[in-house]
Design a protein around this motif. Structure first.
Motif, PDB file in Angstrom:
ATOM      1  N   ASN A 101       1.968   6.709   5.936  1.00 48.96           N
ATOM      2  CA  ASN A 101       3.330   6.410   4.787  1.00 48.96           C
ATOM      3  C   ASN A 101       4.673   6.905   5.596  1.00 48.96           C
ATOM      4  OD1 ASN A 101       4.097   5.270   2.454  1.00 48.96           O
ATOM      5  ND2 ASN A 101       2.717   6.461   1.180  1.00 48.96           N
TER       6      ASN A 101
ATOM      7  N   TYR B 249      -1.920   4.029  -3.699  1.00 51.10           N
ATOM      8  CA  TYR B 249      -3.019   4.705  -2.780  1.00 51.10           C
ATOM      9  C   TYR B 249      -4.204   3.952  -2.952  1.00 51.10           C
ATOM     10  CZ  TYR B 249      -5.913   8.712  -1.487  1.00 51.10           C
ATOM     11  OH  TYR B 249      -6.728   9.334  -0.784  1.00 51.10           O
TER      12      TYR B 249
ATOM     13  N   PHE C  21      -4.079   1.109  -0.451  1.00 53.56           N
ATOM     14  CA  PHE C  21      -4.356   1.703   1.058  1.00 53.56           C
ATOM     15  C   PHE C  21      -5.700   1.578   1.344  1.00 53.56           C
ATOM     16  CE2 PHE C  21      -4.694   5.576   3.659  1.00 53.56           C
ATOM     17  CZ  PHE C  21      -3.988   4.969   4.681  1.00 53.56           C
TER      18      PHE C  21
ATOM     19  N   TRP D 115       0.869  -1.276   0.109  1.00 52.79           N
ATOM     20  CA  TRP D 115       0.076   0.013  -0.011  1.00 52.79           C
ATOM     21  C   TRP D 115       0.885   1.304  -0.124  1.00 52.79           C
ATOM     22  CZ3 TRP D 115       0.574   3.188   3.938  1.00 52.79           C
ATOM     23  CH2 TRP D 115       1.506   2.878   5.255  1.00 52.79           C
TER      24      TRP D 115
ATOM     25  N   TYR E  81      -3.038   9.317   4.173  1.00 50.81           N
ATOM     26  CA  TYR E  81      -2.161   8.353   3.197  1.00 50.81           C
ATOM     27  C   TYR E  81      -0.845   8.870   3.617  1.00 50.81           C
ATOM     28  CZ  TYR E  81      -0.290   5.805  -0.422  1.00 50.81           C
ATOM     29  OH  TYR E  81       0.565   5.065  -1.395  1.00 50.81           O
TER      30      TYR E  81
ATOM     31  N   TRP F  52      -8.354  12.074   2.952  1.00 49.80           N
ATOM     32  CA  TRP F  52      -7.598  10.722   2.534  1.00 49.80           C
ATOM     33  C   TRP F  52      -6.165  10.930   2.274  1.00 49.80           C
ATOM     34  CZ3 TRP F  52      -8.481   5.652   2.874  1.00 49.80           C
ATOM     35  CH2 TRP F  52      -9.728   5.009   2.704  1.00 49.80           C
TER      36      TRP F  52
END
Ligand code: HEC
Length: 304
Positions: free
Chosen positions: A301, A265, A268, A261, A297, A293
Motif C-alpha cells: 500500500n 484487504y 488484495f 485492492w 499489505y 499478510w
C-alpha cells in the motif's frame, strides 16, 4: 613470291593451320563480346524503371482533425444572396479558389495549367458535374469532385460555403438556376445544416499507439525502479515480498493494473492468489501468517 606460293601450298595441304592463325582473333572477339555482355548485366539484372504496382499493404492513416463545433444555419434564410453574403463569399473565393479558378472564374488561375481535368470555367454553362445550383455547389464543396484537383473544402463552415456559392453564382454563372424549396430542405437534411455538428478530434492511429507506448513505458520504468528499491530494503514487508514472488516486476505490474485492492484487504489477497503464478507471485504466499499478510499489505500500500 615464291615464299607466298609455298605457304599457300602448305595451307592447302594442312587446312587446320588456317584455324591456328585466326584463332587469336576469334578469341579477342569472343572476350570482347563477353565483356560487353557483362558490362550490360547491371541493366539487365537491376530494374531501372520502378515497377508501377500499387502498394496494397500500405494504408492511409487517419488525418489530424481539430475538434470543433459547426454552428447551425437556417438554409431558407441564407438561400437568398445578400450584400453581406456576397462580400463574405468574395473574400473566401479570392484567398482559397482563385489559384485554380482565376479571378474571373474562367478556370484559368495560375495553378490551372498543371491540372487535368481543368478547373471549371464558371461562365461556361456546359459540362458541370454537380451543377451551379446553390445545393449543387454546396455538395461540390462538401465532397469535392473525385479524380480531379477539386478537393473537398468541408473545413469551411456551412455559412462560408453558402456565401461562396452565392458569390460564384451571382458573379460568374449566367442565369444561374435556383433550387426549389424542397431541394433546399433536402440539402438541409443531407448535411444536417440546421442542427450544426460537433466534430470530435482525431489523431493518426500510429500517433495514438506511440503515446500509449510512451505512457506505459514510463510506468514500467517506474515499476523497475520500485523493484530495485524493494530489493535494497530491509523492511519486513520488503522481505516478505521477495519471499512470495517468482517475478518481482510482474508482481508489481499485477498490482499496478488496478487500485481497488488498496481499500480492500480481501481484494488484495484475491488478486495475488488468483492466476498465480502467472501474476508473478509464488506458492510461498500460502505459508504466510496473518501478521505477515498484514505486513505485506501495508508495505505494498505504501508503494502504490
Ligand atoms: C487545386 C485547384 C482548385 C482549387 C483551389 C479549387 N478548385 Fe474548384 N475545381 C477544380 C477543378 C479541377 C474542377 C473541375 C473538376 C471536374 O470537372 O472534374 C473544379 C470544379 C469546381 C466546381 C464545379 C463542380 C461541378 O459541378 O462540375 C465548383 C463549383 C468549384 N470547383 C468551386 C470551387 C471553390 C468555391 C473553390 C474554393 C473554395 C475551389 N473550387 C477551389 C480545381 C480547383
Amino acid at each position: 613470291m615464291i615464299d607466298l606460293k609455298k605457304k599457300y601450298e602448305k595451307f592447302k595441304s594442312e587446312p587446320g593451320r588456317i584455324f591456328g592463325l585466326v584463332y587469336p582473333y576469334i578469341l579477342v572477339v569472343m572476350v570482347a563480346a563477353g565483356l560487353y555482355y557483362i558490362s550490360n548485366l547491371n541493366e539487365i539484372a537491376r530494374q531501372t524503371v520502378n515497377p508501377a504496382l500499387p502498394d496494397t499493404t500500405k494504408q492511409e492513416d487517419l488525418k489530424i482533425v481539430e475538434p470543433r463545433t459547426i454552428p447551425p444555419v437556417n438554409i431558407l434564410e441564407i438561400s437568398k444572396p445578400t450584400d453581406e453574403l456576397i462580400a463574405k463569399g468574395k473574400e473566401t473565393f479570392t484567398t482559397v479558389c482563385t489559384s485554380c479558378h482565376g479571378e474571373d472564374g474562367k478556370g484559368d488561375g495560375p495553378a490551372s495549367t498543371a491540372l487535368n481535368p481543368k478547373p471549371r470555367n464558371f461562365i461556361n454553362k456546359e459540362g458541370w458535374k454537380n451543377g451551379p445550383k446553390l445545393s449543387q455547389i454546396y455538395q461540390t464543396l462538401e465532397e469535392g469532385i473525385p479524380g480531379s484537383g477539386m478537393i473537398s473544402y468541408n473545413y469551411l463552415t456551412p455559412l462560408e460555403r453558402i456565401a461562396l456559392a452565392h458569390y460564384i453564382r451571382q458573379t460568374f454563372v449566367p442565369d444561374p438556376p435556383t433550387d426549389t424549396e424542397n431541394e433546399l430542405l433536402a440539402l438541409d437534411q443531407t448535411y444536417s445544416l440546421s442542427n450544426g455538428k460537433e466534430i470530435s478530434a482525431q489523431i493518426p492511429v500510429q500517433s495514438a499507439i506511440n503515446i500509449i507506448i510512451k505512457e506505459s513505458d514510463s510506468q514500467i520504468q517506474n515499476l523497475i525502479s520500485k523493484v530495485s528499491e524493494i530489493n535494497g530494503s530491509d523492511e519486513t514487508g520488503a522481505k516478505i515480498f521477495k519471499l512470495v514472488t517468482s517475478n518481482e516486476l510482474k508482481a508489481l505490474v499485477t498490482l499496478n493494473s488496478g487500485a481497488a485492492w488498496k481499500q480492500d484487504y480481501q481484494k488484495f489477497a484475491d488478486i495475488i492468489i488468483y492466476n498465480m503464478p502467472e501474476n508473478g507471485f509464488n506458492e510461498n504466499i500460502f505459508k504466510l501468517s496473518g501478521n505477515e499478510w498484514d505486513a505485506l499489505y501495508k508495505y505494498m500500500n505504501s508503494y502504490f
